[in-house]
Design a protein around this motif. Sequence first.
Motif: not given
Lengths: 802, 348
Positions: A538-540, A584, A586, A589-593, A595, B136, B163-164, B166-169, B171, B175
């Motif tokens: 999920f993208v929360k 969408f 997540h 480890g990836k920054e951007m969700p 889509e 997004v 958007i929450k 989630e990643s370790v680092h 940016a 978002i």
Amino acid sequence: MLVPLSWLKEYIDFELSVDELVDQLNLSGTAVESVRFMGKGLDYVRIGQLLEVEPHPDADKLSVTKVDIGQAEPLQIVCGAKNIKPGDKVPVALVGATLPNGIEIKAAKLRGVTSRGMLCSQIELRLGTDAAGIYILPEDVEVGALFTEALGLDDVVVDLEITPNRPDCLAMIGVAREVRAITGNELRKPAVSVKEGTGKAEDAATIVIDDLELCPRYAARIIKGVKVGPSPAWMEQRLQKAGMRPINNIVDITNLVMLETGQPLHAFDLKTLKEGKIIVRRAKPGEKITTLDGVERELDRNMLVIADSDVPVALAGVMGGAETEVTDATVDILLESAYFEPDSIMRTARKMGLLSEASARFEKGVDPNGAVYAADRAAQLIAEYAGGEVLAGVIDVYPEKIEPRTLQLRTDRVNGILGTTLSLPEITDILEKLELKVSVIDGTDNMSVSVPTFRPDLEREIDLIEEVARIFGYNNIESTLPESSGKQGGLSHRQKTVESIKARLLASGLSEIITYSLIDPREVDKLQVPEGDPLRWFVKLMNPLSEELSVLRTTLLVNLLKVLKYNVNREQYDVQVFEVGHIFWHENGKEMPDEEAMLGIALTGAWQADEWHEKARNIDFFDLKGAVEAVLDEIGVTGWSLRQFAHPVLHPGKSAELLIGDEPIGYFGELHPDVLAAFDMPTAYVGELNMDKLIDNAIVSRELIEIPKHPAITLDIAVLVADTVAQEKLIELIEAEGKPLLEQAKLFDLYTGKGVPDGKKSMAYTMVFRASERTLTDEETLDARDRIIARLNKELGAEIRM
Amino acid sequence: MASKAELDNFYEQAKGAVESASDLRALDQVRVEFLGKKGQITSVLKTLGQLPADERKLVGQAANEVRRRLEGAISAKQTELSRADVEERLATEAVDITLPGRRTAHGSQHLISQVIKEITGIFIGLGYRVAEGPEVEIDYFNFKALNQPPDHPARSLQDTFYIKKESVHPADDDILLRTHTSPVQIRVMKEQEPPVYIIAPGKAFRRDVPDPSHLPMFHQVEGLAVDEGITFGDLKGTLEAFTKQMFGKKRKIRLRPHFFPFTEPSAEVDVSCAVCDGKGCRLCGSGWLEILGAGMVDPNVLMEVGYDPEKVSGFAFGMGVERIALLMHGVPDLRMFIENDMRFVKQF
């Protein structure tokens, strides 16, 4: 911003009707939200004076009053409010009145006592929000007079929507300046002359600014020996019409001058300021203040406060402190008129959740050079209406004067952006009406424009062009169309493909739905999705409205099923829908969700209800498959295949995964009974296909396949095979063996039951044979058929059934 | 022996039989009986040889005349009977034309899609391409590049869905769910040089609790034109062309100055009410209905994407699709667009 027109007219004359004024303001950028004709519904309300207030003989909560309304006989009125006493002047609604809230006043008996009218609260007269008691009027109103006349309510109040870039219009004078730009009439700012006493302000108080960045200017006037009390009726009325509650003469005057000039003022009780000191500084960690609203608030380093020698006494520009508030006992006043840095005020106000009239102005930017004018204007009014002596001089800490900005403006740039042919004098005239100082740069059509500090929004040439445009009138600018060879309208291949898929589904009987991109994660539980499944990546949302819309959808299924359910609950049992929308997810480890666009399909019930010529048929797996095939056919996808699909959402025996080549595109099938139970649905067929992958495999353009010139021969065969044999096997063999004469083979009958042994099924195919360059003979066709039969028999044990 | 009198008598008899034939079969029997190979007239002709030569000719002529007349009578009767036959068939084949027609199941496109299609269609005709972007977004495309100041209230947690991370680092950039389709402008301009003529339909999100006039998700159509010499007059002309096609030739537009961070000068645009023709009524109040926001692209935005505001200029506009659908079709509650009640969807 509420602007009573009677007040506005103090600063400018205009001959416009209310409608015309509203129109002109709207079209020059000051949007009018509403117009209120104050006296409406108050024709039968008069000023009364209470002669007697006695308890009701039969009701504890009621009083029986005798009210003088200037007629020979006083009226007897029964009243429930507690805040009245003999001598009070109050609004009396007479029998026959219909108040703004719709209440009709009639003579009536209340618990046996006759009542001929009603004493009114502010809210009943729609004058304020105070519903607590009867509206007690100032002593100087005339008994028996029409309420609207006595209180100056024969007025029109316009409510203006002031955009955040125009703090100068949060003031009567600012609005008057706009009216001046519209009408060209003269603007009258009140002349100020303060009668000063002998004592010096500097000796009564000291002011230190600790943080010049957050407070570039702090000015104060000292007034000694004031008598705090109610304001005169006209002042209270003015404030009320502008939406503010009268408090006392000192506070009212600060508010009045703020509404007039846009400069928020604050009056401190001078005696409560330790050492008569004002220090403008950042709050220290752990410091607290109790603000005027009685709330104790914790402060932090980013907040600017006004402190005395000891503790914070006000939250700068946002709200005063309770300790230093002006009360009935106040005698000496320090009147603050300052300029605070807008962003800092905005942050503090937001953080505290305190949006005051003062902060609303400071955070947008007040005129730093208007501080002393406002302080003087207020000091003068205080001396006039609260007595006291204004000490000599203004304490004005303003070490670095903020100078008016100078901007360049090019005539050809104005016309280039607007598409107008305005001349330099026309432009100059507009700007000067707005009090901008224009000087033409010698030998050019360019201007140097000095922008007064009350217009912080004018920072660039384009800002001046906007001023020219709005005063010239947007609707006076001639309409044209861009003349460009750079325009090539049309849809991309992708967009056309999406459109054709939608069109095909619509033509196939499915309706399009649009649902939220947000879902409830608990709905995914209902799909019986295992832990760790991608449908749970999920993208929360950080700040969802509710759990129901708290994550972005990882699948279209949830909403498709909810729509089926919504309709079934409303006795709409036949629902066939599709949605094209994004999903969408997540990835760890990836920054951007991620889509992606998907096509979702959901079917339940029957395509059509019973008809006189045909009975309704419930949708099954093959209706769903037909819809998917229609999509593939529509966009010319070739080389697709199906395979068994194992996913807990779907019925294992009635579901399939779609592949194009080796690439999975999506899946479809009947919902698993567990999922049906979770959604409380009798049955549903769903599918979800990846739109981008479909589009990647879509044909770009079709080439003509030649129409046959020679006749075909059609033959039918029926064979018996074991019922475990897939239809696909048969057709593959038929096609392989029939080549090259077999043009097409199609299953036209599938039968089990009487006449067919158990464990077998009868499959009947119609086969079309044709040669492209000649007419076929019967012999070669029959020969081909026999070869096919032999092959089916050899490979599948098929027996021919004649 | 045949005589003229007999022949006449024979004719009368035969004609009577023709007249009384009730259908084509009976008529054919009559024909066979009188004119067939073994028919009566044939037998008359066969006996001609036994007559004297002078009589033979007379009787022969008379017999042929009878035959000709009889054939004419049969043919006429035949036409009459076949017409009756056709008419009888038509009568028995008649259907109850008031029975319902046979129809195949049909689907309805969602009203919002229909309106988007109509709007984009008009702009395609004016030379625009359709551009799309993700739902997004990052703060940069949604706010910063559009000249929205860092502390602008639209950026607050009250108004924008974030958007929450989630990643370790994570940016630096936030978002979020795009609050308008305007970030598509920035994406397109960053990818290509002017001229740009695009229309960008899509979903947008604002943190509003659903009620009759608010939805947390809605649809917008954004338009952008950037080219050499684009003027405010071009913006007006374009919006007029659009309005007349969308709402009718008689509709007028009115531009009111307004403030948006990404355009300057900016305007709110009203269309004259179709119900009262701009006079003011219960639907519109003032005679005008607000339909979109527009303005000249702010030079800061052009510079942000690397365009030179001294060389090119542009206009942008944005409209809420739900609002337009609501005005055009009298939908009282925005939530109807998202409920997908088939009784709603299938109406359009």
